[in-house]
Design a protein around this motif. Structure first.
Motif, PDB file in Angstrom:
ATOM      1  N   GLN A  24      -4.072   8.767   2.111  1.00 57.79           N
ATOM      2  CA  GLN A  24      -4.795   7.930   3.057  1.00 57.79           C
ATOM      3  C   GLN A  24      -5.086   8.745   4.299  1.00 57.79           C
ATOM      4  O   GLN A  24      -4.178   9.292   4.928  1.00 57.79           O
ATOM      5  CB  GLN A  24      -3.980   6.692   3.430  1.00 57.79           C
ATOM      6  N   SER A  26      -6.660   9.554   8.212  1.00 58.49           N
ATOM      7  CA  SER A  26      -6.419   8.963   9.530  1.00 58.49           C
ATOM      8  C   SER A  26      -7.405   7.837   9.829  1.00 58.49           C
ATOM      9  O   SER A  26      -7.137   6.983  10.671  1.00 58.49           O
ATOM     10  CB  SER A  26      -6.493  10.038  10.613  1.00 58.49           C
ATOM     11  N   ASP A  27      -8.534   7.823   9.106  1.00 56.50           N
ATOM     12  CA  ASP A  27      -9.516   6.746   9.260  1.00 56.50           C
ATOM     13  C   ASP A  27      -9.159   5.515   8.446  1.00 56.50           C
ATOM     14  O   ASP A  27      -9.887   4.518   8.458  1.00 56.50           O
ATOM     15  CB  ASP A  27     -10.913   7.238   8.865  1.00 56.50           C
ATOM     16  N   GLY A  28      -8.033   5.557   7.708  1.00 56.38           N
ATOM     17  CA  GLY A  28      -7.593   4.420   6.892  1.00 56.38           C
ATOM     18  C   GLY A  28      -8.144   4.412   5.484  1.00 56.38           C
ATOM     19  O   GLY A  28      -7.719   3.602   4.649  1.00 56.38           O
ATOM     20  N   ARG A  29      -9.088   5.290   5.192  1.00 55.12           N
ATOM     21  CA  ARG A  29      -9.689   5.334   3.856  1.00 55.12           C
ATOM     22  C   ARG A  29      -8.713   5.938   2.864  1.00 55.12           C
ATOM     23  O   ARG A  29      -8.109   6.981   3.122  1.00 55.12           O
ATOM     24  CB  ARG A  29     -10.974   6.140   3.908  1.00 55.12           C
ATOM     25  N   LYS A  30      -8.567   5.276   1.689  1.00 55.13           N
ATOM     26  CA  LYS A  30      -7.648   5.747   0.654  1.00 55.13           C
ATOM     27  C   LYS A  30      -8.415   6.448  -0.453  1.00 55.13           C
ATOM     28  O   LYS A  30      -9.502   6.023  -0.839  1.00 55.13           O
ATOM     29  CB  LYS A  30      -6.872   4.564   0.071  1.00 55.13           C
ATOM     30  N   ASP A  90     -13.492   1.576  -3.448  1.00 50.93           N
ATOM     31  CA  ASP A  90     -12.161   1.165  -2.996  1.00 50.93           C
ATOM     32  C   ASP A  90     -11.303   0.824  -4.207  1.00 50.93           C
ATOM     33  O   ASP A  90     -11.256  -0.319  -4.655  1.00 50.93           O
ATOM     34  CB  ASP A  90     -12.236  -0.024  -2.038  1.00 50.93           C
ATOM     35  N   SER A  99       3.133   1.881   1.761  1.00 50.27           N
ATOM     36  CA  SER A  99       3.076   3.257   2.247  1.00 50.27           C
ATOM     37  C   SER A  99       4.385   3.983   1.991  1.00 50.27           C
ATOM     38  O   SER A  99       5.471   3.416   2.146  1.00 50.27           O
ATOM     39  CB  SER A  99       2.790   3.284   3.751  1.00 50.27           C
TER      40      SER A  99
END
Length: 161
Positions: A24, A26-30, A90, A99
């Motif tokens: 993941q 730092s922009d939250g995208r996985k 996604d 996490s």
């Protein structure tokens, strides 16, 4: 020259485990991908590795993060395998996960997870060899793994006696 179809056919005689490598940003995208090439490399220091295709867009997203978490799939988790092998914006949508201590996605209900920092990446043929330094890991369930063998996914019979 070795024919690529024959190469795949012969190597399909060797079973591999199945896992999902995820990160993941730092922009939250996985980002995540299914891996059948996962392996232990070293005990001291603890290192693991896997081999994504050079062309993998999922790997590119994971590479940018610089760390990843491996979720080892159980025999009943073929749906996870299908989901993360497919191309999707996604892959985690509606899926229960949490996490790792290093902030990377762990799929709920997996056999084990291994939280890593990317140590080194080498080009090898049409793939990359990614080596991760293990920072944390945990075995969560004592059940049978999902295996890939002969070009298909399988559940093995219980060989634990």
């Amino acid at each position: 020259m070795i024919d690529s179809r024959k190469f795949r056919d012969v190597l399909s005689a060797y079973p591999t485990g199945v896992c999902v490598v995820a990160a993941q940003g730092s922009d939250g995208r996985k980002h995540a991908m299914v891996v059948g090439s996962f392996s232990s490399i070293s005990l001291d220091p603890p290192l693991v590795g896997f081999c994504p295709a050079k062309t993998s867009s999922s790997w590119q997203g994971i590479a940018e993060v610089g760390r990843f978490c491996v979720s080892v799939l159980g025999h009943e988790q073929l749906e996870y395998c299908k989901r993360f092998a497919a191309s999707s914006p996604d892959k985690f949508a509606g899926l229960s996960h949490r996490s790792s201590p290093g902030g990377q996605p762990i799929l709920d209900g997996v056999l084990a997870w291994i939280d890593c920092v990317t140590e080194v990446v080498h080009e090898v043929g049409d793939h990359l060899l990614v080596v991760g330094r293990v920072e944390q890991l945990e075995k969560e369930r004592d059940t049978l793994p999902l295996l890939f063998f002969g070009g298909k996914y399988h559940k093995i019979e219980d060989v634990r006696g």
